[in-house]
Design a protein around this motif. Structure first.
Motif, PDB file in Angstrom:
ATOM      1  N   TRP A 163       0.895  -1.032   0.142  1.00  0.00           N
ATOM      2  CA  TRP A 163      -0.051   0.131   0.012  1.00  0.00           C
ATOM      3  C   TRP A 163       0.942   1.357  -0.159  1.00  0.00           C
ATOM      4  CZ3 TRP A 163       0.531  -3.564   3.717  1.00  0.00           C
ATOM      5  CH2 TRP A 163       1.329  -3.425   4.926  1.00  0.00           C
ATOM      6  N   ASN A 164       0.069   2.076  -0.408  1.00  0.00           N
ATOM      7  CA  ASN A 164       0.839   3.594  -0.361  1.00  0.00           C
ATOM      8  C   ASN A 164       0.437   4.339   0.951  1.00  0.00           C
ATOM      9  OD1 ASN A 164       2.156   3.389  -2.940  1.00  0.00           O
ATOM     10  ND2 ASN A 164       0.161   3.927  -3.875  1.00  0.00           N
ATOM     11  N   GLY A 165       1.383   5.174   1.417  1.00  0.00           N
ATOM     12  CA  GLY A 165       1.301   6.081   2.704  1.00  0.00           C
ATOM     13  C   GLY A 165       1.275   5.151   3.681  1.00  0.00           C
ATOM     14  N   VAL A 166       0.697   5.498   5.100  1.00  0.00           N
ATOM     15  CA  VAL A 166       0.936   4.850   6.232  1.00  0.00           C
ATOM     16  C   VAL A 166      -0.525   4.098   6.467  1.00  0.00           C
ATOM     17  CG1 VAL A 166       1.206   5.009   8.614  1.00  0.00           C
ATOM     18  CG2 VAL A 166       2.418   6.540   7.182  1.00  0.00           C
ATOM     19  N   LEU A 167      -0.539   3.016   6.676  1.00  0.00           N
ATOM     20  CA  LEU A 167      -1.822   2.109   7.079  1.00  0.00           C
ATOM     21  C   LEU A 167      -2.000   2.303   8.453  1.00  0.00           C
ATOM     22  CD1 LEU A 167      -3.650  -0.211   5.887  1.00  0.00           C
ATOM     23  CD2 LEU A 167      -2.150  -1.878   6.978  1.00  0.00           C
ATOM     24  N   LYS A 168      -3.150   2.731   8.675  1.00  0.00           N
ATOM     25  CA  LYS A 168      -3.401   3.112  10.106  1.00  0.00           C
ATOM     26  C   LYS A 168      -4.159   1.519  10.700  1.00  0.00           C
ATOM     27  CE  LYS A 168      -3.056   7.715  10.400  1.00  0.00           C
ATOM     28  NZ  LYS A 168      -1.817   8.038  11.304  1.00  0.00           N
ATOM     29  N   ALA A 169      -3.356   0.874  11.419  1.00  0.00           N
ATOM     30  CA  ALA A 169      -3.773  -0.404  12.052  1.00  0.00           C
ATOM     31  C   ALA A 169      -4.618  -0.207  13.413  1.00  0.00           C
ATOM     32  CB  ALA A 169      -2.508  -1.292  12.035  1.00  0.00           C
ATOM     33  N   ASN A 170      -5.551   0.385  13.341  1.00  0.00           N
ATOM     34  CA  ASN A 170      -6.483   0.668  14.544  1.00  0.00           C
ATOM     35  C   ASN A 170      -7.615  -0.235  14.838  1.00  0.00           C
ATOM     36  OD1 ASN A 170      -4.352   2.674  15.072  1.00  0.00           O
ATOM     37  ND2 ASN A 170      -5.525   4.174  13.754  1.00  0.00           N
ATOM     38  N   ASP A 171      -8.022  -0.923  13.969  1.00  0.00           N
ATOM     39  CA  ASP A 171      -9.344  -1.568  14.124  1.00  0.00           C
ATOM     40  C   ASP A 171      -9.166  -3.242  13.653  1.00  0.00           C
ATOM     41  OD1 ASP A 171     -11.151   0.683  14.578  1.00  0.00           O
ATOM     42  OD2 ASP A 171     -10.696   0.934  12.605  1.00  0.00           O
ATOM     43  N   PHE A 172      -9.586  -4.098  14.652  1.00  0.00           N
ATOM     44  CA  PHE A 172      -9.686  -5.415  14.353  1.00  0.00           C
ATOM     45  C   PHE A 172     -10.103  -5.718  13.076  1.00  0.00           C
ATOM     46  CE2 PHE A 172      -9.580  -6.211  18.973  1.00  0.00           C
ATOM     47  CZ  PHE A 172      -8.383  -6.896  19.238  1.00  0.00           C
ATOM     48  N   PRO A 173      -9.466  -6.717  12.429  1.00  0.00           N
ATOM     49  CA  PRO A 173     -10.211  -7.163  11.027  1.00  0.00           C
ATOM     50  C   PRO A 173     -11.435  -7.801  11.013  1.00  0.00           C
ATOM     51  CG  PRO A 173      -8.371  -8.714  11.605  1.00  0.00           C
ATOM     52  CD  PRO A 173      -8.350  -7.583  12.664  1.00  0.00           C
ATOM     53  N   LYS A 174     -12.115  -8.136   9.978  1.00  0.00           N
ATOM     54  CA  LYS A 174     -13.285  -9.048   9.988  1.00  0.00           C
ATOM     55  C   LYS A 174     -12.900 -10.328   9.911  1.00  0.00           C
ATOM     56  CE  LYS A 174     -16.694  -6.194   7.650  1.00  0.00           C
ATOM     57  NZ  LYS A 174     -17.353  -6.008   6.079  1.00  0.00           N
ATOM     58  N   ARG A 175     -13.445 -11.314  10.626  1.00  0.00           N
ATOM     59  CA  ARG A 175     -13.289 -12.682  10.720  1.00  0.00           C
ATOM     60  C   ARG A 175     -13.322 -13.235   9.107  1.00  0.00           C
ATOM     61  NH1 ARG A 175     -15.782 -15.340  15.259  1.00  0.00           N
ATOM     62  NH2 ARG A 175     -15.808 -13.511  16.679  1.00  0.00           N
ATOM     63  N   CYS A 176     -12.862 -14.384   8.939  1.00  0.00           N
ATOM     64  CA  CYS A 176     -12.884 -15.100   7.624  1.00  0.00           C
ATOM     65  C   CYS A 176     -14.399 -15.542   7.403  1.00  0.00           C
ATOM     66  CB  CYS A 176     -11.904 -16.051   7.376  1.00  0.00           C
ATOM     67  SG  CYS A 176     -10.169 -15.527   7.273  1.00  0.00           S
ATOM     68  N   LEU A 177     -14.728 -15.290   6.259  1.00  0.00           N
ATOM     69  CA  LEU A 177     -16.212 -15.718   6.034  1.00  0.00           C
ATOM     70  C   LEU A 177     -16.567 -17.041   6.493  1.00  0.00           C
ATOM     71  CD1 LEU A 177     -18.891 -14.908   4.544  1.00  0.00           C
ATOM     72  CD2 LEU A 177     -17.898 -15.932   2.391  1.00  0.00           C
ATOM     73  N   GLN A 178     -17.582 -17.210   7.262  1.00  0.00           N
ATOM     74  CA  GLN A 178     -17.970 -18.414   8.177  1.00  0.00           C
ATOM     75  C   GLN A 178     -19.402 -18.325   8.505  1.00  0.00           C
ATOM     76  OE1 GLN A 178     -16.719 -17.605  12.418  1.00  0.00           O
ATOM     77  NE2 GLN A 178     -14.996 -16.831  11.195  1.00  0.00           N
ATOM     78  N   LEU A 179     -19.803 -19.570   9.085  1.00  0.00           N
ATOM     79  CA  LEU A 179     -21.220 -19.842   9.444  1.00  0.00           C
ATOM     80  C   LEU A 179     -21.302 -19.018  10.797  1.00  0.00           C
ATOM     81  CD1 LEU A 179     -21.399 -23.653   9.056  1.00  0.00           C
ATOM     82  CD2 LEU A 179     -22.963 -21.875   7.977  1.00  0.00           C
ATOM     83  N   ASP A 180     -22.728 -18.526  10.943  1.00  0.00           N
ATOM     84  CA  ASP A 180     -22.968 -17.900  12.215  1.00  0.00           C
ATOM     85  C   ASP A 180     -22.976 -18.964  13.404  1.00  0.00           C
ATOM     86  OD1 ASP A 180     -25.356 -18.689  12.160  1.00  0.00           O
ATOM     87  OD2 ASP A 180     -26.335 -17.114  11.529  1.00  0.00           O
ATOM     88  N   LEU A 181     -23.224 -18.791  14.735  1.00  0.00           N
ATOM     89  CA  LEU A 181     -22.932 -19.754  15.691  1.00  0.00           C
ATOM     90  C   LEU A 181     -24.142 -20.623  15.653  1.00  0.00           C
ATOM     91  CD1 LEU A 181     -21.678 -17.927  18.749  1.00  0.00           C
ATOM     92  CD2 LEU A 181     -20.398 -19.466  17.449  1.00  0.00           C
ATOM     93  N   ILE A 182     -25.437 -20.586  14.944  1.00  0.00           N
ATOM     94  CA  ILE A 182     -26.429 -21.446  15.070  1.00  0.00           C
ATOM     95  C   ILE A 182     -26.633 -21.849  13.544  1.00  0.00           C
ATOM     96  CG2 ILE A 182     -27.717 -20.529  16.984  1.00  0.00           C
ATOM     97  CD1 ILE A 182     -29.410 -18.978  14.772  1.00  0.00           C
ATOM     98  N   GLN A 183     -25.447 -21.565  12.642  1.00  0.00           N
ATOM     99  CA  GLN A 183     -25.173 -22.435  11.340  1.00  0.00           C
ATOM    100  C   GLN A 183     -26.361 -21.898  10.389  1.00  0.00           C
ATOM    101  OE1 GLN A 183     -22.951 -25.952  11.013  1.00  0.00           O
ATOM    102  NE2 GLN A 183     -24.065 -26.600  12.925  1.00  0.00           N
ATOM    103  N   SER A 184     -27.055 -20.635  10.537  1.00  0.00           N
ATOM    104  CA  SER A 184     -28.032 -20.367   9.689  1.00  0.00           C
ATOM    105  C   SER A 184     -27.970 -19.349   8.996  1.00  0.00           C
ATOM    106  CB  SER A 184     -29.403 -20.208  10.677  1.00  0.00           C
ATOM    107  OG  SER A 184     -29.133 -18.890  11.358  1.00  0.00           O
ATOM    108  N   GLY A 185     -26.820 -18.682   9.047  1.00  0.00           N
ATOM    109  CA  GLY A 185     -26.506 -17.455   8.284  1.00  0.00           C
ATOM    110  C   GLY A 185     -24.872 -17.346   8.330  1.00  0.00           C
ATOM    111  N   THR A 186     -24.291 -16.282   7.707  1.00  0.00           N
ATOM    112  CA  THR A 186     -22.913 -16.253   7.662  1.00  0.00           C
ATOM    113  C   THR A 186     -22.519 -15.013   8.207  1.00  0.00           C
ATOM    114  OG1 THR A 186     -23.008 -15.236   5.480  1.00  0.00           O
ATOM    115  CG2 THR A 186     -22.910 -17.627   5.326  1.00  0.00           C
ATOM    116  N   ARG A 187     -21.140 -14.640   8.664  1.00  0.00           N
ATOM    117  CA  ARG A 187     -20.662 -13.466   8.884  1.00  0.00           C
ATOM    118  C   ARG A 187     -19.113 -13.552   8.416  1.00  0.00           C
ATOM    119  NH1 ARG A 187     -19.760 -13.290  15.469  1.00  0.00           N
ATOM    120  NH2 ARG A 187     -19.161 -15.388  15.698  1.00  0.00           N
ATOM    121  N   GLY A 188     -18.622 -12.335   8.663  1.00  0.00           N
ATOM    122  CA  GLY A 188     -17.177 -12.234   7.919  1.00  0.00           C
ATOM    123  C   GLY A 188     -17.044 -12.007   6.580  1.00  0.00           C
ATOM    124  N   SER A 189     -15.757 -11.888   5.943  1.00  0.00           N
ATOM    125  CA  SER A 189     -15.655 -11.588   4.847  1.00  0.00           C
ATOM    126  C   SER A 189     -14.349 -12.359   4.195  1.00  0.00           C
ATOM    127  CB  SER A 189     -14.864 -10.012   4.745  1.00  0.00           C
ATOM    128  OG  SER A 189     -14.047  -9.757   3.484  1.00  0.00           O
TER     129      SER A 189
END
Length: 550
Positions: free
Chosen positions: A71-97
């Motif tokens: 990347w160019n410039g300075v990457l501001k590393a201030n926020d937790f990343p999204k989790r990897c794409l996965q099922l939600d805890l009741i396995q009925s939907g997804t979350r993450g990227s």
């Protein structure tokens, strides 16, 4: 008065200059400059925190990770990343990227910038199905915050995202979809840390990887693969190793075909090409596992989205690869009732104090766990586990036996086997065994309950110090002991030698099959021998000698 004001200003100046002096500011990495946040954690103690540094590019579907373009410039590393794409805890939907290959770094600072610190890289658990680098969050208190370990242990802590579920572990069992993508992600993170951590004040030649459950099995796989040669110095596996029955899927094709049918793909030679073109959310939703469980069909038999022997990351059966870990120091252990979480689903009556658990459930469970060896093995296992019952076993005797069976089969016996294999093949690597037995803090549990699966995490990550009102002084003792053992080990390869006092000297396994029992009363009586030797011998020797019925 004037002198007093000047004195106060001088002290304030000291504090601000110390604060500035003890911060890394922008750090140069192979991808570009990154800047985190710095805050005070005590008198002349500070913490640089970097959240969300990319260690690889967004991965291609069912592909190994590739280097990040930068990347160019300075990457501001201030926020937790999204989790990897996965099922939600009741396995009925997804979350993450899908864009999820990021890591987080905690760097402790004193009055001057830290250099040459040991590095501890953590891999989360979650059955290779769910999880993220920051862990569960309650009121902005993240389970896998590395701050307490970093501050109390004077080590750098790194937590890592990796692909899970279908996108991380689906495999056709051949070169079309070889699997193990999540393990390759972890390996890419280890290599990134090795190449870049010096700029953060870390020692690239002193990296300890540690993890719990699927993360602990991951640690074991990373030790055994030939792809990490020279990158890892030490490793800690908490409740999981590569030899666990749930850690390797030996018939991945069957589940890949199930997923293909759910998303409308053919199950012939066109299957892999079709799966690669399928919507990632659909693929993720198609990777649901049967987690209802019963004594006849225990959950441990259904954890099929897991690593595979692919001829590359794992060139052969894990049991044959311990030569690759000959120079890695290794700590491994289990919680004394690790199997309870799973048994609660398989045999719900164990958690109902007024309800008896039928003896028949013990027989049914053992028959299911020994199904590959047949009736004779099941009968022998039943004899082993009921030998101490007497004529009239009490309600809690039967319930505890069921928990012991699942703990032994799912975690304890494979862990002990892995420790002995490590010791047998070791050159410079040292081998340490532990049992964690601080009783669960959950009030709904039975009075006989010990440490459940994942109960150790809150102590390793210092939660009794982060949220003192939620814990008693004895819990802070446990946390202090574990952080001392873990970080001494990361520094020196010996859990007893380092900056921190330990409650009792922990001998290596090779000194008379010894292990340490870790709880709030750990002391001179906590060094024990031959952990559950009779049951370890039964499962690893007697049981294995029965012919395979399949």
């Amino acid at each position: 008065m004037k002198m007093a004001v000047l004195g106060i200003l001088a002290v304030l100046g000291l504090f601000t200059s110390a604060a500035h002096a003890a911060s890394l500011g922008a750090v140069y990495t192979e991808g570009g400059l990154v800047e985190g946040k710095n805050h005070g954690v005590g008198l002349f103690r500070y913490m640089d925190v970097f959240k969300g540094i990319p260690f690889a590019a967004q991965p291609g579907r069912f592909q190994k990770p590739t280097p990040h373009p930068g990347w160019n410039g300075v990457l501001k590393a201030n926020d937790f990343p999204k989790r990897c794409l996965q099922l939600d805890l009741i396995q009925s939907g997804t979350r993450g990227s899908e864009d999820c290959l990021y890591l987080n770094i905690w760097v402790p600072q004193g009055r001057s910038i830290s250099t040459g610190l040991p590095v501890m890289v953590y891999f989360f658990g979650g059955a290779f199905l769910v999880g993220g680098s920051m862990g569960a969050n309650f009121l902005n208190n993240y389970l896998y915050s590395g701050e307490e370990i970093a501050d109390r242990g004077n080590v750098i802590v790194v937590t890592v995202n990796y692909r899970v579920g279908t996108l991380g572990f689906l495999s056709t069992g051949d070169s079309e979809l070889p699997g193990n993508y999540g393990l390759w992600d972890q390996q890419a993170a280890i290599a990134w840390v090795h190449r870049n951590i010096k700029a953060f004040g870390g020692d690239p030649n002193n990296i300890t990887i540690f993890g719990e459950s699927a993360g602990a099995a991951s640690v074991s796989f990373q030790m055994l693969t030939p792809h990490n040669k020279g990158l890892i110095r030490r490793a800690i596996s908490q409740s999981g190793v590569a030899l666990c029955p749930w850690a390797v899927n030996r018939n991945p094709r069957a589940f890949a075909e199930e997923v293909a049918k759910k998303v409308g793909c053919p199950t012939d030679q066109r299957m892999a090409a079709c799966l690669k073109m399928t919507d990632p959310f659909e693929l993720t939703l198609a990777g649901t596992l049967n987690l209802k469980g019963s004594a006849a069909n225990p959950i441990v038999k259904n954890l099929v989205l897991s690593p595979v022997i692919d001829g590359d990351f794992l060139p052969a059966d894990p049991s044959t690869l311990f030569g690759n870990a000959a120079d890695i120091d290794f700590i491994a252990g289990v919680n004394d009732m690790d199997g309870h979480l799973f048994t609660g689903f398989d045999v719900p009556s164990i958690n109902r104090p007024l309800q008896s658990t039928p003896v028949e459930d013990v027989k049914t469970l053992l028959t299911a766990l020994t199904s590959d060896k047949g009736a004779e093995a099941a009968a022998a296992a039943y004899d082993q586990y009921t030998a101490t019952w007497g004529a009239q076993p009490g309600k809690s005797d039967i319930k505890k036996t069921i928990v012991e069976i699942e703990t032994d089969y799912t975690f304890l016996v494979p862990t002990q086997t892995a420790l002995y294999l490590h010791a047998k093949h070791a050159k410079t690597g040292r081998t340490y065994s532990y049992l964690f037995s601080e009783p669960s803090r959950l009030p709904l549990y039975p009075s006989w309950m010990g440490a459940d699966h994942a109960d150790d995490l809150q102590y390793v990550f210092g939660k009794p110090f982060t949220t003192p009102l939620g814990y008693f002084p004895k819990h802070r003792r446990v946390s202090k002991y574990m952080i001392a053992y873990w970080t001494n080990f990361a520094k020196t390869g010996n859990p007893n030698i380092g900056e921190f006092e330990v409650p009792v000297a922990w001998p290596p396994l090779t000194q008379g099959d010894q292990y340490v029992d870790i709880n709030s009363d750990t002391g001179k009586n906590s060094i024990k021998q031959k952990m559950r030797a009779r049951y370890v011998f039964f499962w690893s020797d007697t049981y294995m000698s029965y012919p395979n019925v399949n």
